[in-house]
Motif scaffolding. Structure first.
Motif, mmCIF file in Angstrom:
data_model
loop_
_atom_site.group_PDB
_atom_site.id
_atom_site.type_symbol
_atom_site.label_atom_id
_atom_site.label_comp_id
_atom_site.label_asym_id
_atom_site.label_seq_id
_atom_site.Cartn_x
_atom_site.Cartn_y
_atom_site.Cartn_z
ATOM 1 N N UNK A 1 -77.648 -34.489 72.760
ATOM 2 C CA UNK A 1 -76.819 -34.667 71.565
ATOM 3 C C UNK A 1 -75.928 -35.878 71.758
ATOM 4 N N UNK A 2 -75.190 -36.202 70.698
ATOM 5 C CA UNK A 2 -74.125 -37.177 70.812
ATOM 6 C C UNK A 2 -72.949 -36.580 71.569
ATOM 7 N N UNK A 3 -71.883 -37.382 71.811
ATOM 8 C CA UNK A 3 -70.795 -36.948 72.676
ATOM 9 C C UNK A 3 -69.699 -36.159 71.981
ATOM 10 N N UNK A 4 -69.773 -36.034 70.641
ATOM 11 C CA UNK A 4 -68.656 -35.433 69.907
ATOM 12 C C UNK A 4 -69.180 -34.615 68.746
ATOM 13 N N UNK B 1 -70.479 -28.730 61.224
ATOM 14 C CA UNK B 1 -70.169 -29.644 62.326
ATOM 15 C C UNK B 1 -71.356 -29.800 63.259
ATOM 16 N N UNK B 2 -71.677 -31.067 63.574
ATOM 17 C CA UNK B 2 -72.794 -31.364 64.468
ATOM 18 C C UNK B 2 -72.409 -32.477 65.434
ATOM 19 N N UNK B 3 -73.140 -32.540 66.536
ATOM 20 C CA UNK B 3 -72.947 -33.600 67.537
ATOM 21 C C UNK B 3 -74.096 -34.591 67.384
ATOM 22 N N UNK B 4 -74.032 -35.428 66.369
ATOM 23 C CA UNK B 4 -75.146 -36.304 66.008
ATOM 24 C C UNK B 4 -75.424 -37.337 67.104
ATOM 25 N N UNK B 5 -76.714 -37.593 67.310
ATOM 26 C CA UNK B 5 -77.130 -38.496 68.387
ATOM 27 C C UNK B 5 -77.727 -39.773 67.822
ATOM 28 N N UNK B 6 -77.379 -40.874 68.445
ATOM 29 C CA UNK B 6 -77.920 -42.194 68.101
ATOM 30 C C UNK B 6 -79.392 -42.239 68.514
ATOM 31 N N UNK B 7 -80.243 -42.768 67.652
ATOM 32 C CA UNK B 7 -81.673 -42.840 67.967
ATOM 33 C C UNK B 7 -81.946 -43.680 69.209
ATOM 34 N N UNK B 8 -81.079 -44.657 69.496
ATOM 35 C CA UNK B 8 -81.272 -45.451 70.709
ATOM 36 C C UNK B 8 -81.069 -44.621 71.971
#
Length: 276
Positions: free
Chosen positions: A186-189, A156-163
């Motif tokens: 990180x991303x929000x989830x 499980x990871x909190x993937x982040x948008x490159x933008x």
């Protein structure tokens, strides 16, 4: 405002840093090995960070540098940081580092370059993103077939948008109060790899199944793809670690930008054509 140099200007993050700075009317210069790939209307210069002797024209009249080191080794990094620090007007570096799990023994080349920057005499800010959502494009061929066969579906990871990485970089480059800061972004989830595949399937309007792949089989496949045994073992160890110790979401994007980080679903919708 003085000129900002963006390295890695045609990459997944750098291209958005360039476009966001340009859209804000900031004086930006893009460094690229192939400057013809830089967006139209932006000053572009040819150069290679691993060849510091090529950086003179890129650093002229520059006050701030967005630094994205190419590759996973630090060859010539010391000379490159010295060249940046000795350029007349450069005052600070915003370095795109990485959020390294506590389970890893060391941060590898990221830590080495952070150390070089700390000792350079320049002002600095380190951006430490977690997992990049864009890395799931590596599943694109399998997603087109309807089944992703990969190891550690419950990692499980909190993937982040490159933008969002780019937006944080632009905020730091164009505002005060960030000197000496290291931001975990990180991303929000938090989503398992199997859940990420499901979200991508929903974004493209088709069912995509996860099929668990034994690590031994994955090791052979990744060796054929990457050819670097140490890197393959590091990747497998990291994914295994995220099963028991998920990558936790941070609120850094919200705190710095005043808005929530973009969701993985938003990323998948933005990139849906890449999976079709």
């Amino acid at each position: 405002m003085s000129k900002i140099l963006v390295t890695g200007a045609t990459g997944n993050v750098g291209q958005h840093v360039v476009s966001q700075l340009a859209a804000a009317g900031i004086d930006v210069r893009a460094l690229a090995r192939r400057p013809e790939r830089v967006q139209a209307g932006v000053e572009a210069v040819q150069g290679d960070l691993t060849a510091p002797e090529t950086l003179g024209p890129a650093l002229k009249d520059v006050e701030s540098v967005f630094l994205l080191w190419p590759g996973f080794t630090t060859g010539n990094a010391a000379r490159t940081i010295e060249a940046i620090a000795s350029a007349g007007q450069v005052r600070r570096v915003v370095y795109l580092s990485a959020l390294v799990p506590d389970s890893e023994a060391a941060a590898g080349h990221y830590a080495e370059i952070e150390g070089l920057i700390r000792r350079s005499g320049l002002g600095w800010t380190f951006l430490r993103p977690g997992g990049f959502a864009v890395n799931t494009l590596g599943w694109a061929d399998q997603i087109r077939q309807g089944v992703v066969r990969w190891p550690y579906g419950q990692a499980s990871r909190a993937l982040i948008h490159e933008r969002d990485i780019a937006a944080v970089a632009v905020h730091v480059l164009t505002s005060a109060g960030h000197n000496g800061a290291a931001y975990a972004i990180t991303g929000p989830e938090e989503l398992t790899q199997a859940a990420q595949v499901k979200v991508i399937g929903e974004a493209i309007g088709r069912e995509v199944r996860w099929e668990e792949q034994p690590p031994e089989e994955a090791r052979e496949r990744l060796m054929a793809l990457w050819g670097d045994a140490a890197f393959v073992e590091s990747a497998l160890t990291t994914w295994a670690g995220f099963v028991e110790r998920p990558e936790r979401a941070t609120d850094t994007v919200r705190r710095l930008l005043g808005r929530p980080a973009l969701s993985f679903r938003q990323w998948a919708e933005d990139h849906a054509p890449d999976f079709r």
